[in-house]
Design an enzyme around this catalytic site. Structure first.
Site, PDB file in Angstrom:
ATOM      1  N   HIS A 281       0.833  -1.213   0.000  1.00 41.73           N
ATOM      2  CA  HIS A 281       0.000   0.000   0.000  1.00 41.73           C
ATOM      3  C   HIS A 281       0.865   1.260   0.000  1.00 41.73           C
ATOM      4  O   HIS A 281       0.800   2.085   0.917  1.00 41.73           O
ATOM      5  CB  HIS A 281      -0.951  -0.015   1.204  1.00 41.73           C
ATOM      6  N   ASN A 282       1.646   1.398  -1.054  1.00 38.85           N
ATOM      7  CA  ASN A 282       2.600   2.499  -1.166  1.00 38.85           C
ATOM      8  C   ASN A 282       2.207   3.421  -2.321  1.00 38.85           C
ATOM      9  O   ASN A 282       1.151   3.271  -2.930  1.00 38.85           O
ATOM     10  CB  ASN A 282       4.011   1.933  -1.360  1.00 38.85           C
TER      11      ASN A 282
END
Length: 535
Positions: A281-282
């Site tokens: 989740h970057n």
């Protein structure tokens, strides 16, 4: 005499930067050093560290000598691992068999990690490279044999290449992702450059972004950006920011909503800064989701069906949907009684937090892309974004999908409730769309997701919390994790959207079906192997 002298290796440095293959145009002015008389050489053009270089070496050079040449060009030490890409983005083996090329079809050379042995990694991988060369020799020698044998050997070669040279597949060895060269330097015994702070790294990205933002992105890249097959792995963070700017520009948002370019750039950069350096989740995930949303807008011709304000809500929601994600899901937040769970009373704590961070960024005048809108327009956009981002909570998946199903037979784009549910569905589809992409793009994302899942389950075990079943590394395999997700989540969702937009059948539904076949095959093979072992 050294191997370099024996092979008469030369490197010609060019005093310019080129990224034309990725659609960014720079000024250039090459220099040249001619080869020695009577030499039978191969000329290789390649990009490394933002410079175009030229290597010349004899056909009889050894693989070690050739690698030394490229290691020197990359300013890498003896304990670094290199990888090289061709113009299509495919990995190529660094060896005397490299095909000669021209300046227009240069290879891309990158330093991805330190040598495993030098950092105390597992000794069983020490001979991986020699095994790779052995397999490649077998492939070349078996050209006249059956196609099945060739496919199997080539598969093994590619598997070893990915494990050795692709950082996206090195997570299982404990190495870092490629998005921070300075982090990789930390693994080296003799780092070549001092480590930059997080803030220094961000400002470096900002400078690159601003410098590149005025450059012309080619029409070919603009068109490719509108498709689900876009490969995010080929782009650096600053370049992704440029492409996000292109999305906002090409949808006429700057003109329609009186958004100043410098304010948009400040907003995009702040969004980038508020994504954490975690496996999945970057910021790169944020870019992928936004790019898929952008592609779906064009593929389904939503520009003629929804207002520009609705499109702005969907694209900006996709951009902000995982801001400041900590890498641990809502179940963990609630079970661990984190600050987020307490603040939001266990109700979609992460999604509520993403919304709050998004409007915190928009509250800064220099980042407020909505500042020239009327109060009514702002209220509509804020309300729409909150609904779309909260819809990404998978706990609400069936609720939203069932609503969409009931509207399906008589869907009306002029009906406010219908339109609202469609916007949520579009953001949801974009958020979990990796398996609609080509396998070479999608599979590394699965590796990243499993790494993040396993990190959570490990923490849950350490803290004595309930262990999330589909995240337990002791119970979950890569194929099994995908077959159930595709069968029970992706296919029902994508099928319903395809009913409304039949054009998506070939673009997202068929690729997902193929992915299910692929992982189902792997799962069956794993079970058969397990049964054979037990027998």
């Amino acid at each position: 005499m050294s191997g370099w002298a024996l092979c008469q290796l030369q490197v010609v440095l060019y005093s310019f930067e080129v990224s034309a293959s990725r659609g960014l145009i720079f000024l250039c002015g090459p220099g040249h050093v001619p080869p020695g008389p009577g030499m039978t050489t191969k000329i290789i053009h390649f990009m490394v560290n933002g410079r175009l270089e030229q290597a010349e070496f004899g056909a009889d050079c050894s693989a070690a000598d050739v690698k030394d040449l490229f290691r020197a060009a990359a300013e890498a030490g003896p304990h670094h691992i290199l990888k090289m890409y061709d113009t299509n983005g495919s990995l190529v083996n660094i060896s005397p068999r490299l095909e000669a090329n021209s300046e227009d079809s240069y290879y891309r050379l990158e330093v991805v990690a330190t040598d495993l042995q030098s950092v105390g990694m597992p000794t069983e991988l020490d001979d991986m490279e020699s095994r790779l060369h052995h397999l490649e020799s077998k492939v070349i020698g078996d050209v006249g044999k059956t196609a099945d044998i060739m496919c199997e050997l080539k598969s093994q070669v590619e598997s070893f290449k990915r494990k050795l040279e692709s950082v996206q597949h090195l997570s299982w060895m404990g190495l870092f992702k490629e998005d921070s060269h300075c982090q990789l330097s930390r693994l080296s015994q003799k780092p070549t450059t001092p480590k930059l702070s997080v803030e220094e790294e961000r400002q470096q990205v900002r400078r690159k972004f601003i410098n590149m933002s005025s450059l012309q992105v080619t029409e070919k890249v603009r068109e490719h950006l509108k498709t689900p097959i876009f490969d995010n792995w080929q782009w650096e963070e600053a370049e992704m920011l440029v492409l996000l700017q292109v999305m906002f520009t090409d949808l006429d948002f700057l003109t329609e909503f009186h958004i100043q370019l410098d304010v948009l750039q400040n907003f995009l950069f702040e969004v980038y800064c508020h994504y954490n350096s975690i496996p999945f989740h970057n910021f790169q995930h944020c870019f992928c989701v936004t790019q898929m949303m952008y592609g779906l807008i064009w593929l389904t011709d939503l520009r003629s069906k929804l207002s520009r304000l609705d499109l702005l809500i969907m694209l900006t929601s996709a951009l902000c949907h995982d801001l400041d994600h900590p890498g641990y899901n809502n179940v963990y937040q609630i079970n661990a009684q984190t600050d987020l769970a307490i603040r939001y009373n266990d109700i979609s704590p992460l999604e509520n937090h993403h919304c709050a961070v998004a409007f915190g960024i928009l509250s800064k005048p220099e980042c407020n892309i909505l500042k020239n809108l009327s109060y009514e327009q702002y209220k509509l956009i804020r309300g729409g974004m909150i609904k779309c981002i909260l819809a990404t909570d998978m706990a609400r998946h069936n609720e939203i999908l069932n609503k969409f199903k009931t509207m399906q037979p008589e869907f009306d784009f002029n009906n406010k409730d219908h339109k609202e549910v469609l916007m949520k569905i579009m953001v949801k589809v974009s958020d979990i769309s990796n398996e609609a992409r080509p396998m070479a793009v999608a599979e590394p994302w699965l590796d990243c997701l499993l790494e993040e899942f396993f990190n959570q389950s490990d923490t849950e075990k350490l803290k004595g919390l309930p262990v999330t079943p589909f995240m337990d590394r002791d119970k979950v395999s890569k194929p099994s994790s995908q077959t159930n997700f595709i069968r029970f989540v992706l296919l029902p969702l994508f099928t319903e959207l395809t009913k409304l937009f039949p054009c998506l059948e070939q673009h997202i539904l068929e690729p997902v079906r193929r992915a299910l076949e692929y992982y189902s095959g792997l799962e069956r093979a794993g079970k058969e192997e397990e049964q054979t072992t037990k027998a």
